[in-house]
Every structure is written in structure tokens, then in C-alpha cells.
Design a protein around this motif. Structure first.
Motif, PDB file in Angstrom:
ATOM      1  N   SER A 281       2.571  -2.741   2.690  1.00  0.00           N
ATOM      2  CA  SER A 281       2.784  -1.679   1.714  1.00  0.00           C
ATOM      3  C   SER A 281       2.485  -0.364   2.401  1.00  0.00           C
ATOM      4  O   SER A 281       2.069  -0.330   3.559  1.00  0.00           O
ATOM      5  CB  SER A 281       1.882  -1.878   0.493  1.00  0.00           C
ATOM      6  OG  SER A 281       0.537  -1.557   0.820  1.00  0.00           O
ATOM      7  N   ASN A 282       2.678   0.730   1.704  1.00  0.00           N
ATOM      8  CA  ASN A 282       2.353   2.024   2.286  1.00  0.00           C
ATOM      9  C   ASN A 282       0.851   2.214   2.452  1.00  0.00           C
ATOM     10  O   ASN A 282       0.409   3.038   3.260  1.00  0.00           O
ATOM     11  CB  ASN A 282       2.926   3.149   1.414  1.00  0.00           C
ATOM     12  CG  ASN A 282       4.440   3.144   1.408  1.00  0.00           C
ATOM     13  OD1 ASN A 282       5.052   2.697   2.367  1.00  0.00           O
ATOM     14  ND2 ASN A 282       5.036   3.615   0.329  1.00  0.00           N
ATOM     15  N   TYR A 309      -5.443  -4.102   6.896  1.00  0.00           N
ATOM     16  CA  TYR A 309      -5.562  -2.791   7.526  1.00  0.00           C
ATOM     17  C   TYR A 309      -5.286  -1.728   6.481  1.00  0.00           C
ATOM     18  O   TYR A 309      -4.248  -1.737   5.812  1.00  0.00           O
ATOM     19  CB  TYR A 309      -4.566  -2.657   8.682  1.00  0.00           C
ATOM     20  CG  TYR A 309      -4.610  -1.314   9.371  1.00  0.00           C
ATOM     21  CD1 TYR A 309      -5.644  -1.008  10.249  1.00  0.00           C
ATOM     22  CD2 TYR A 309      -3.636  -0.351   9.135  1.00  0.00           C
ATOM     23  CE1 TYR A 309      -5.700   0.226  10.875  1.00  0.00           C
ATOM     24  CE2 TYR A 309      -3.685   0.883   9.757  1.00  0.00           C
ATOM     25  CZ  TYR A 309      -4.712   1.168  10.627  1.00  0.00           C
ATOM     26  OH  TYR A 309      -4.778   2.396  11.239  1.00  0.00           O
ATOM     27  N   ASP A 310      -6.235  -0.827   6.304  1.00  0.00           N
ATOM     28  CA  ASP A 310      -6.116   0.275   5.347  1.00  0.00           C
ATOM     29  C   ASP A 310      -5.503   1.466   6.076  1.00  0.00           C
ATOM     30  O   ASP A 310      -6.096   2.009   7.009  1.00  0.00           O
ATOM     31  CB  ASP A 310      -7.495   0.622   4.794  1.00  0.00           C
ATOM     32  CG  ASP A 310      -7.446   1.649   3.671  1.00  0.00           C
ATOM     33  OD1 ASP A 310      -6.742   2.668   3.816  1.00  0.00           O
ATOM     34  OD2 ASP A 310      -8.131   1.436   2.655  1.00  0.00           O
ATOM     35  N   THR A 311      -4.311   1.900   5.660  1.00  0.00           N
ATOM     36  CA  THR A 311      -3.598   2.957   6.381  1.00  0.00           C
ATOM     37  C   THR A 311      -4.244   4.332   6.209  1.00  0.00           C
ATOM     38  O   THR A 311      -4.008   5.221   7.030  1.00  0.00           O
ATOM     39  CB  THR A 311      -2.134   3.027   5.926  1.00  0.00           C
ATOM     40  OG1 THR A 311      -2.073   3.354   4.534  1.00  0.00           O
ATOM     41  CG2 THR A 311      -1.423   1.698   6.159  1.00  0.00           C
ATOM     42  N   LYS A 312      -5.031   4.509   5.144  1.00  0.00           N
ATOM     43  CA  LYS A 312      -5.705   5.790   4.939  1.00  0.00           C
ATOM     44  C   LYS A 312      -7.007   5.851   5.733  1.00  0.00           C
ATOM     45  O   LYS A 312      -7.301   6.848   6.393  1.00  0.00           O
ATOM     46  CB  LYS A 312      -5.962   6.021   3.450  1.00  0.00           C
ATOM     47  CG  LYS A 312      -4.682   6.198   2.636  1.00  0.00           C
ATOM     48  CD  LYS A 312      -4.988   6.422   1.165  1.00  0.00           C
ATOM     49  CE  LYS A 312      -3.706   6.580   0.355  1.00  0.00           C
ATOM     50  NZ  LYS A 312      -3.986   6.750  -1.097  1.00  0.00           N
ATOM     51  N   GLU A 313      -7.785   4.792   5.659  1.00  0.00           N
ATOM     52  CA  GLU A 313      -9.059   4.767   6.388  1.00  0.00           C
ATOM     53  C   GLU A 313      -8.879   4.387   7.851  1.00  0.00           C
ATOM     54  O   GLU A 313      -9.803   4.547   8.657  1.00  0.00           O
ATOM     55  CB  GLU A 313     -10.015   3.792   5.707  1.00  0.00           C
ATOM     56  CG  GLU A 313     -10.378   4.200   4.287  1.00  0.00           C
ATOM     57  CD  GLU A 313     -11.471   3.334   3.708  1.00  0.00           C
ATOM     58  OE1 GLU A 313     -12.386   2.959   4.466  1.00  0.00           O
ATOM     59  OE2 GLU A 313     -11.419   3.035   2.495  1.00  0.00           O
ATOM     60  N   PRO A 388       6.644  -2.473  -2.522  1.00  0.00           N
ATOM     61  CA  PRO A 388       5.681  -1.389  -2.275  1.00  0.00           C
ATOM     62  C   PRO A 388       5.944  -0.175  -3.158  1.00  0.00           C
ATOM     63  O   PRO A 388       7.090   0.215  -3.378  1.00  0.00           O
ATOM     64  CB  PRO A 388       5.905  -1.055  -0.802  1.00  0.00           C
ATOM     65  CG  PRO A 388       6.518  -2.277  -0.209  1.00  0.00           C
ATOM     66  CD  PRO A 388       7.358  -2.871  -1.286  1.00  0.00           C
ATOM     67  N   LYS A 389       4.859   0.399  -3.689  1.00  0.00           N
ATOM     68  CA  LYS A 389       5.000   1.639  -4.446  1.00  0.00           C
ATOM     69  C   LYS A 389       5.393   2.766  -3.500  1.00  0.00           C
ATOM     70  O   LYS A 389       4.966   2.822  -2.348  1.00  0.00           O
ATOM     71  CB  LYS A 389       3.659   1.998  -5.115  1.00  0.00           C
ATOM     72  CG  LYS A 389       3.326   1.170  -6.337  1.00  0.00           C
ATOM     73  CD  LYS A 389       2.038   1.670  -6.955  1.00  0.00           C
ATOM     74  CE  LYS A 389       1.684   0.896  -8.206  1.00  0.00           C
ATOM     75  NZ  LYS A 389       2.645   1.120  -9.305  1.00  0.00           N
ATOM     76  N   ARG A 390       6.191   3.673  -3.995  1.00  0.00           N
ATOM     77  CA  ARG A 390       6.580   4.842  -3.191  1.00  0.00           C
ATOM     78  C   ARG A 390       5.500   5.891  -3.257  1.00  0.00           C
ATOM     79  O   ARG A 390       4.858   6.068  -4.273  1.00  0.00           O
ATOM     80  CB  ARG A 390       7.906   5.404  -3.716  1.00  0.00           C
ATOM     81  CG  ARG A 390       9.090   4.479  -3.492  1.00  0.00           C
ATOM     82  CD  ARG A 390       9.337   4.277  -2.015  1.00  0.00           C
ATOM     83  NE  ARG A 390      10.474   3.401  -1.763  1.00  0.00           N
ATOM     84  CZ  ARG A 390      10.843   2.999  -0.557  1.00  0.00           C
ATOM     85  NH1 ARG A 390      10.157   3.393   0.495  1.00  0.00           N
ATOM     86  NH2 ARG A 390      11.869   2.209  -0.401  1.00  0.00           N
TER      87      ARG A 390
END
Length: 390
Positions: A281-282, A309-313, A388-390
Motif C-alpha cells: 500500500s502507499n 515496512y512503514d513508508t512514513k517512519e 490501496p487508498k490513494r
């Protein structure tokens, strides 16, 4: 894999396919995964609906439409479903789950399929591409079940048969050939099966993600379970070849962009650890690190570590994921979800009898509660479709 039998090489590969870390983010979104790490902390508690759009589709049940809910294709207008027992039945539903027709062209004739591994839908042309893997052919039918044409799969080299297949564009399928030692990913003409483009993923040597036990009179095989080598995402295609240290994104110009890199290198390990990518997802990339070992005496193996894996952190965590359409914490497992179309949607199914029980116990809410209120315990499964949410 609990039942081990004497197999030919072709049967071994089919059985394998059907049985199915610390990291740092670098530039351009590249993620590095240490496959040797055995645990992660802390544990994130995630709700699926926070990062994925979720849709439920109850499949109509009648005397002719009783099936096991093995989803083959989901388009804008149609849903294609089969049975896990490979009896040849193909069920055509509309996008809301209303039964349209049942097709069965199983047989030994030139216009029939011996069996099928998967079915691909070209909704624009209203054609079904049947992967008749025993015959190493693709059989093409219209949505009425009328035969239109057939073509051979690739025959040269060490090719066996195509496994993962998707509708790539109006002219081509994208296919994965597990056994091909050099070029496992291909674009294949929908018209005649010719190879329109070979996609070469770099790796040092071919490594089959499987364990074999050879003995006098036969061979036993065990695999880690089913997973997707091709995952559509953000209008591109994620290509995961078990022999490679890198998972790539196939771009529209056919170039390969590194997406996830594993360390240490595969060829330096004995036994090997493999990375399985489950859902993208994003916000999160859900993965597993799997050790390629199997004890045939105990009939157990392929130990794995689950992580996200957290794409923000830009870091890795262990996780637990819940379905937000339950009133209490109902855990979901990423292994449930399988990519189904080029839009990046994935599917799972929910048993009607379990939904009926949960409805009676007051455990459901929202749209899932509404759907369950109209179900009977013996109805077909409900499709859970996520993207995935946009």
C-alpha cells in the motif's frame, strides 16, 4: 505441505506452486531488508480500512451456482470464479455478484482444456484466457464459453509453463515462468502467444524456492506455499524473482527500477532466506523472510518472520492487522490476499457460515453487517476485495 507423494518433475513444480531483518530506506524509495533478522519490535496494531479500501461482494447462490469461491478475475463489469478442485467449472458473475452463467469446456478435444491453473479476463474484448498448463497452451473463449483460438506457451529452453499471468495491456499478457533459468518474465501476445518482450531480471544463478528429497523410486517435494511473483501497484508492476537479491518495479518504458533489496546476497547463504512480498500500500509493505529448509520426516519447515515496512517512519516493525468492520478486534492475515488485476486490487473470501455466526453474535458492523444479515449459512463465500487508498 503435509501429503508427500512420488512425483514427476513437472508435477513437483506444480505442487510447489499450488501449496503453496533490519532495514533502511535510501533514495528513490529503495528499501533494504536484512533477511537474517528473526524478530521486530515494537508491534504495530493496524486496521486494514485505514490504508486499504475494502469492498464486500456476496456471490449469488442457486442450484447451478454453488462453488468454492476461487476468484480468477475481477473487472469493472464481471467477476470470474472457479472451484479449488479443478473440475473445469468457470462461473461468470456481474460486478455485484449476480450469477450470469456457468462454463465448462473441460475435455481432451482441440477446443477444450485439460485443466487450468488460472483464468485471465480481457474485459474490453470479453475474452477469457485459460492457462491450460498440462497442455502448455492458452485457450481463449468468449464469455459465453465459445472457443475462439488457442496458442502454445513458450517452448524453448528450460521453460515448463506459465504460472502468474495478468492482463498487461490491450495486446499482451504479462507472464511468469518459474522454471526458466534466464528470462522468467515475459510479455506475450494475446493473439498468437508470440513473445513480444523478454524482461530479464538480474541474478547470479537460478534458485528454485523449493525443497526436494530424492530416493530410489521417486522424489518428494515441499514448497513454502503460494505467493505472487507479479504484483500490480500504482500503474506499474512489481516483479519478484526468488533468485534475485532485488525486487524490481517494471516501468511503462520496460525499464527496471530497484524497489526492495535484500541483504546478505542470496548466493552467499546456505540455507537461503527468501523475501516474500505479500501486500503493498502507499503506507505499508507487508513481507516475510522465509528460510528455505524442510524436514521431510517431521513434515514441517519453511520457518518465517513476518514484518511490515512503514513508508512514513522508514523502518520495519512486527504487526497485527484487524478488520475494522468488526465490533471487536478481528485479526486478518496478509497471506489471505492475492493480487487479481492491473488496478492493484487483491482478493480474499469469507465463509458465509462464519459471517452468519458473527452476525448473530453481534460482532459485525457497517457494510459487512448489512451483507451478513442477508446470508444463509450454506451460501457461497463473500469476496473481500481490497485496494490501496490513494
Amino acid at each position: 505441505m503435509k501429503n508427500l507423494v512420488i512425483l514427476t518433475l513437472l508435477e513437483i513444480i506444480i505442487l510447489f506452486l499450488m501449496t503453496g531483518c533490519s532495514g533502511n530506506s535510501s533514495t528513490n524509495g529503495l528499501v533494504t531488508v536484512d533477511v537474517t533478522k528473526s524478530s521486530y519490535s515494537p508491534k504495530k496494531e493496524l486496521v486494514l480500512q485505514d490504508f486499504m479500501d475494502v469492498e464486500y461482494i456476496p456471490l449469488e447462490t442457486n442450484d447451478e451456482f454453488i462453488n468454492q469461491g476461487n476468484v480468477q478475475a475481477v473487472g469493472e463489469k464481471y467477476i470470474i470464479v472457479a472451484n479449488y478442485r479443478k473440475d473445469g467449472d468457470i462461473f461468470v458473475y456481474d460486478r455485484k455478484g449476480k450469477a450470469i452463467r456457468k462454463i465448462n469446456r473441460k475435455g481432451q478435444g482441440g477446443e477444450e482444456y485439460i485443466s487450468f491453473y488460472n483464468v485471465i479476463l480481457d474485459e474490453e474484448k470479453e475474452e477469457l484466457f485459460i492457462n491450460d498448463f498440462w497442455a502448455r497452451k492458452i485457450k481463449v473463449y468468449d464469455l459465453e464459453g465459445n472457443f475462439k483460438r488457442s496458442f502454445m506457451q513458450k517452448q524453448e529452453g528450460d521453460t515448463q509453463f506459465y504460472t502468474d499471468m495478468f492482463n498487461y495491456d490491450k495486446d499482451n499478457l504479462i507472464c511468469y515462468d518459474e522454471c526458466n533459468a534466464d528470462i522468467p518474465f515475459l510479455l506475450v501476445s494475446k493473439q498468437d502467444g508470440s513473445i513480444t518482450r523478454e524482461i530479464k531480471v538480474p541474478y547470479k544463478e537460478k534458485k528454485l524456492f523449493i525443497q526436494l528429497l530424492r530416493y530410489e523410486g521417486g522424489t518428494r517435494a515441499a514448497g513454502p506455499g503460494a505467493y505472487s511473483r507479479i504484483i500490480p501497484y500504482n500503474n506499474n508492476w512489481i516483479l519478484s524473482e526468488s533468485s534475485s537479491d532485488t525486487i524490481y518495479t517494471l516501468m511503462p518504458d520496460y525499464s527496471l527500477r530497484p524497489f526492495i533489496v535484500r541483504t546478505p546476497p542470496l548466493h552467499t547463504m546456505n540455507p537461503e532466506f527468501h523475501v516474500v512480498l505479500r501486500l503493498i500500500s502507499n503506507s505499508y509493505y507487508f513481507m516475510e523472510s522465509v528460510k528455505n529448509v524442510y524436514d521431510f520426516r517431521k513434515q514441517e519447515g519453511f520457518p518465517r518472520t513476518y514484518f511490515v515496512y512503514d513508508t512514513k517512519e522508514k523502518d520495519f516493525f512486527s504487526y497485527i492487522t484487524y478488520n475494522g468492520d468488526y465490533t471487536s478486534k478481528k485479526e486478518l492475515y496478509m497471506v489471505m490476499f492475492t493480487p487479481i488485476n492491473s488496478k492493484g486490487e487483491l482478493w480474499a473470501t469469507l465463509d458465509a457460515f462464519e459471517l452468519c455466526r458473527d452476525y448473530e453474535d453481534g460482532k459485525l458492523k457497517g457494510k459487512l453487517k448489512k451483507i451478513a444479515s442477508k446470508l444463509g449459512e450454506d451460501d457461497n463465500r463473500v469476496i473481500m476485495l481490497v485496494k490501496p487508498k490513494r
